[in-house]
Scaffold this motif. Structure first.
Motif: not given
Length: 197
Positions: A27-36, A47-53
């Motif tokens: 869910a956290q990563l989905q919010r990042h996708i939506d924002a970017t 792109r893989l967000p910094p520090g993410e798996d």
């Protein structure tokens, strides 16, 4: 009638949008996708967000692309399907049946917690990236079908910008993580090349 009027979608083939459990890493990563994605820069969005798996990122995006393609397909030509389990030898099926099998198969993978774990920190299987590559290869085939068989209908409905944006995001993501072999892109090679330039 499906979105864009591209064919019938009964209850068995229509799937509600998949999503990560609230509060999960997905869910956290989905919010990042939506924002970017909202930024308009798809190259940055993939792109893989910094520090993410990497596997978490691939998992969340695989679900996202499944949701996008699930609403964009339509019927017409013959396809051959085999999942290696229930249908071991490829059988000829219509495009709607192929997509139904494909979406059922992908959904089964996404729902299998041993492949797509839902718990934060749960390990991904050793073959996870191979499964993701197979999913993306098959989703690409749906895009190829849409562009070859239904693009004029999509233009007439003034939905081509949406389709093109979804496909551009898909191509940039698959290219960033080398999820589809170049040879598999042949049906839309010129379009893919124009996106990557």
């Amino acid at each position: 009638m499906s979105l864009f009027g591209l064919g019938n979608r009964n209850q068995k083939t229509f799937r509600p949008k998949k999503s990560a459990p609230s509060g999960s890493k997905g869910a956290q990563l989905q919010r990042h996708i939506d924002a970017t994605l909202g930024s308009g820069n798809l190259r940055e969005a993939v792109r893989l967000p910094p520090g993410e798996d990497l596997n978490e990122w691939l998992a969340v995006n695989t679900v996202d692309f499944f949701n996008q393609v699930n609403i964009l397909y339509g019927p017409k030509y013959e396809y051959r399907w085999a999942d290696g389990v229930a249908i071991k030898k490829p059988i000829e099926v219509s495009a709607p049946k192929y997509v139904e099998y494909l979406m059922d198969w992908i959904e089964a993978q996404l729902d299998n917690e041993s492949i797509f774990p839902q718990k934060l920190g749960a390990p991904f299987p050793p073959n996870f990236q191979d499964v993701v590559k197979t999913i993306f290869k098959r989703l690409f085939r749906v895009y190829a079908h849409i562009y070859h068989s239904h693009f004029q209908k999509i233009v007439s409905l003034k939905e081509e910008a949406h389709l093109n944006t979804c496909f551009k995001h898909f191509v940039l993501f698959t290219w960033e993580f080398r999820l589809i072999d170049k040879g598999e892109l042949a049906p839309l090679y010129e379009l893919v090349e124009s996106i990557l330039q």
